[in-house]
Design a protein around this motif. Structure first.
Motif, PDB file in Angstrom:
ATOM      1  N   PRO A  28     -17.964   7.756-114.095  1.00  0.00           N
ATOM      2  CA  PRO A  28     -17.966   6.267-113.881  1.00  0.00           C
ATOM      3  C   PRO A  28     -18.598   5.843-112.510  1.00  0.00           C
ATOM      4  CG  PRO A  28     -15.908   6.857-114.650  1.00  0.00           C
ATOM      5  CD  PRO A  28     -16.718   8.257-114.387  1.00  0.00           C
ATOM      6  N   TRP A  29     -18.247   6.889-111.456  1.00  0.00           N
ATOM      7  CA  TRP A  29     -18.902   6.466-110.215  1.00  0.00           C
ATOM      8  C   TRP A  29     -20.321   6.326-110.052  1.00  0.00           C
ATOM      9  CZ3 TRP A  29     -15.963   3.523-107.683  1.00  0.00           C
ATOM     10  CH2 TRP A  29     -14.556   3.550-107.889  1.00  0.00           C
ATOM     11  N   VAL A  30     -20.923   7.399-111.110  1.00  0.00           N
ATOM     12  CA  VAL A  30     -22.434   7.387-111.085  1.00  0.00           C
ATOM     13  C   VAL A  30     -23.119   6.224-111.759  1.00  0.00           C
ATOM     14  CG1 VAL A  30     -24.307   8.758-112.092  1.00  0.00           C
ATOM     15  CG2 VAL A  30     -22.331  10.104-111.104  1.00  0.00           C
ATOM     16  N   VAL A  31     -22.222   5.804-112.819  1.00  0.00           N
ATOM     17  CA  VAL A  31     -22.610   4.419-113.296  1.00  0.00           C
ATOM     18  C   VAL A  31     -22.635   3.428-112.411  1.00  0.00           C
ATOM     19  CG1 VAL A  31     -22.310   2.915-115.274  1.00  0.00           C
ATOM     20  CG2 VAL A  31     -22.257   5.595-115.602  1.00  0.00           C
ATOM     21  N   VAL A  32     -21.675   3.247-111.556  1.00  0.00           N
ATOM     22  CA  VAL A  32     -21.518   2.076-110.523  1.00  0.00           C
ATOM     23  C   VAL A  32     -22.818   2.122-109.493  1.00  0.00           C
ATOM     24  CG1 VAL A  32     -20.038   1.095-108.803  1.00  0.00           C
ATOM     25  CG2 VAL A  32     -19.003   1.978-111.061  1.00  0.00           C
ATOM     26  N   ALA A  33     -23.031   3.416-109.241  1.00  0.00           N
ATOM     27  CA  ALA A  33     -23.968   3.606-108.127  1.00  0.00           C
ATOM     28  C   ALA A  33     -25.104   3.307-108.735  1.00  0.00           C
ATOM     29  CB  ALA A  33     -24.023   4.904-107.595  1.00  0.00           C
ATOM     30  N   VAL A  34     -25.681   3.892-109.746  1.00  0.00           N
ATOM     31  CA  VAL A  34     -26.813   3.327-110.587  1.00  0.00           C
ATOM     32  C   VAL A  34     -27.034   1.890-110.866  1.00  0.00           C
ATOM     33  CG1 VAL A  34     -28.150   3.536-112.533  1.00  0.00           C
ATOM     34  CG2 VAL A  34     -27.169   5.670-111.537  1.00  0.00           C
ATOM     35  N   GLY A  35     -25.855   1.185-111.381  1.00  0.00           N
ATOM     36  CA  GLY A  35     -25.796  -0.211-111.553  1.00  0.00           C
ATOM     37  C   GLY A  35     -26.080  -1.020-110.203  1.00  0.00           C
ATOM     38  N   ILE A  36     -25.585  -0.444-109.039  1.00  0.00           N
ATOM     39  CA  ILE A  36     -25.741  -1.115-107.717  1.00  0.00           C
ATOM     40  C   ILE A  36     -27.271  -0.979-107.551  1.00  0.00           C
ATOM     41  CG2 ILE A  36     -25.254  -1.110-105.332  1.00  0.00           C
ATOM     42  CD1 ILE A  36     -22.275  -0.503-106.211  1.00  0.00           C
ATOM     43  N   GLN A  38     -29.715  -0.621-109.301  1.00  0.00           N
ATOM     44  CA  GLN A  38     -30.729  -1.370-110.335  1.00  0.00           C
ATOM     45  C   GLN A  38     -30.303  -3.056-110.036  1.00  0.00           C
ATOM     46  OE1 GLN A  38     -32.179   0.496-112.471  1.00  0.00           O
ATOM     47  NE2 GLN A  38     -33.113  -1.321-113.781  1.00  0.00           N
ATOM     48  N   SER A  39     -29.291  -3.199-109.445  1.00  0.00           N
ATOM     49  CA  SER A  39     -29.152  -4.645-109.016  1.00  0.00           C
ATOM     50  C   SER A  39     -29.968  -4.985-108.003  1.00  0.00           C
ATOM     51  CB  SER A  39     -27.639  -4.893-108.870  1.00  0.00           C
ATOM     52  OG  SER A  39     -26.944  -4.869-109.993  1.00  0.00           O
ATOM     53  N   VAL A  40     -29.793  -4.137-106.999  1.00  0.00           N
ATOM     54  CA  VAL A  40     -30.785  -4.347-105.829  1.00  0.00           C
ATOM     55  C   VAL A  40     -32.240  -4.672-105.995  1.00  0.00           C
ATOM     56  CG1 VAL A  40     -31.330  -3.466-103.352  1.00  0.00           C
ATOM     57  CG2 VAL A  40     -28.966  -3.232-104.248  1.00  0.00           C
ATOM     58  N   GLN A  41     -32.828  -3.564-106.877  1.00  0.00           N
ATOM     59  CA  GLN A  41     -33.902  -3.403-107.335  1.00  0.00           C
ATOM     60  C   GLN A  41     -34.174  -4.749-107.956  1.00  0.00           C
ATOM     61  OE1 GLN A  41     -35.167  -0.246-109.871  1.00  0.00           O
ATOM     62  NE2 GLN A  41     -37.338  -0.789-109.890  1.00  0.00           N
ATOM     63  N   GLY A  42     -33.453  -5.333-108.787  1.00  0.00           N
ATOM     64  CA  GLY A  42     -33.633  -6.495-109.529  1.00  0.00           C
ATOM     65  C   GLY A  42     -33.769  -7.576-108.884  1.00  0.00           C
ATOM     66  N   GLY A  43     -32.761  -7.653-107.602  1.00  0.00           N
ATOM     67  CA  GLY A  43     -32.841  -8.899-106.879  1.00  0.00           C
ATOM     68  C   GLY A  43     -34.254  -8.670-105.917  1.00  0.00           C
ATOM     69  N   ILE A  44     -34.456  -7.687-105.328  1.00  0.00           N
ATOM     70  CA  ILE A  44     -35.933  -7.620-104.810  1.00  0.00           C
ATOM     71  C   ILE A  44     -37.178  -8.126-105.714  1.00  0.00           C
ATOM     72  CG2 ILE A  44     -37.640  -6.058-103.744  1.00  0.00           C
ATOM     73  CD1 ILE A  44     -35.179  -4.509-102.704  1.00  0.00           C
ATOM     74  N   LEU A  56     -29.430  -7.929-113.996  1.00  0.00           N
ATOM     75  CA  LEU A  56     -28.405  -8.452-114.952  1.00  0.00           C
ATOM     76  C   LEU A  56     -27.997  -6.853-115.657  1.00  0.00           C
ATOM     77  CD1 LEU A  56     -29.756 -11.643-116.765  1.00  0.00           C
ATOM     78  CD2 LEU A  56     -27.805 -11.252-115.076  1.00  0.00           C
ATOM     79  N   ILE A  57     -28.758  -6.123-115.859  1.00  0.00           N
ATOM     80  CA  ILE A  57     -28.684  -4.757-116.275  1.00  0.00           C
ATOM     81  C   ILE A  57     -27.747  -4.185-115.359  1.00  0.00           C
ATOM     82  CG2 ILE A  57     -29.594  -2.464-117.090  1.00  0.00           C
ATOM     83  CD1 ILE A  57     -31.790  -4.062-118.359  1.00  0.00           C
ATOM     84  N   GLY A  58     -28.248  -3.975-114.183  1.00  0.00           N
ATOM     85  CA  GLY A  58     -27.348  -3.248-112.966  1.00  0.00           C
ATOM     86  C   GLY A  58     -26.118  -3.911-112.872  1.00  0.00           C
ATOM     87  N   LEU A  59     -25.773  -5.103-112.795  1.00  0.00           N
ATOM     88  CA  LEU A  59     -24.481  -5.669-112.792  1.00  0.00           C
ATOM     89  C   LEU A  59     -23.619  -5.259-113.942  1.00  0.00           C
ATOM     90  CD1 LEU A  59     -25.197  -9.401-111.514  1.00  0.00           C
ATOM     91  CD2 LEU A  59     -24.107  -7.364-110.415  1.00  0.00           C
ATOM     92  N   GLY A  60     -24.287  -5.193-115.270  1.00  0.00           N
ATOM     93  CA  GLY A  60     -23.559  -4.751-116.264  1.00  0.00           C
ATOM     94  C   GLY A  60     -23.107  -3.383-116.397  1.00  0.00           C
ATOM     95  N   LEU A  61     -23.986  -2.583-115.723  1.00  0.00           N
ATOM     96  CA  LEU A  61     -23.353  -1.012-115.611  1.00  0.00           C
ATOM     97  C   LEU A  61     -22.522  -0.889-114.691  1.00  0.00           C
ATOM     98  CD1 LEU A  61     -27.141   0.661-115.272  1.00  0.00           C
ATOM     99  CD2 LEU A  61     -25.262   1.045-117.212  1.00  0.00           C
ATOM    100  N   ALA A  62     -22.575  -1.671-113.648  1.00  0.00           N
ATOM    101  CA  ALA A  62     -21.655  -1.487-112.323  1.00  0.00           C
ATOM    102  C   ALA A  62     -20.191  -1.998-113.060  1.00  0.00           C
ATOM    103  CB  ALA A  62     -21.974  -2.393-111.237  1.00  0.00           C
TER     104      ALA A  62
END
Length: 80
Positions: A28-36, A38-44, A56-62
């Motif tokens: 679960p912590w790996v999924v949260v880290a990947v989601g964060i 992904q969210s930063v990459q999507g924000g950029i 949105l995918i990153g937020l969903g994963l987190a």
């Protein structure tokens, strides 16, 4: 193939604790880290005119990782 002997552990199942499991505890912590990430990459990407899909995918994963962590803790408390 039982030879008529019951388990030596007389503790009821509901009072037994879960054994440590690397996937259940760490995943679960790996999924949260990947989601964060992904969210930063999507924000950029969104700031440069891209679509919000990665964010949105990153937020969903987190959120999914946090929910799975909470479910795992609940199961550990109940001994499931």
């Amino acid at each position: 193939m039982s030879d008529g002997h019951e388990e030596a552990n007389e503790t009821p199942r509901r009072f037994r604790t879960l054994r440590p499991d690397l996937l259940r505890d760490v995943f679960p912590w790996v999924v949260v880290a990947v989601g964060i990430i992904q969210s930063v990459q999507g924000g950029i990407d969104l700031a440069h005119g891209g679509s919000p899909a990665h964010m949105l995918i990153g937020l969903g994963l987190a959120v999914l990782g946090i929910v799975v962590f909470l479910i795992n803790r609940w199961q550990a408390r109940r001994g499931l």
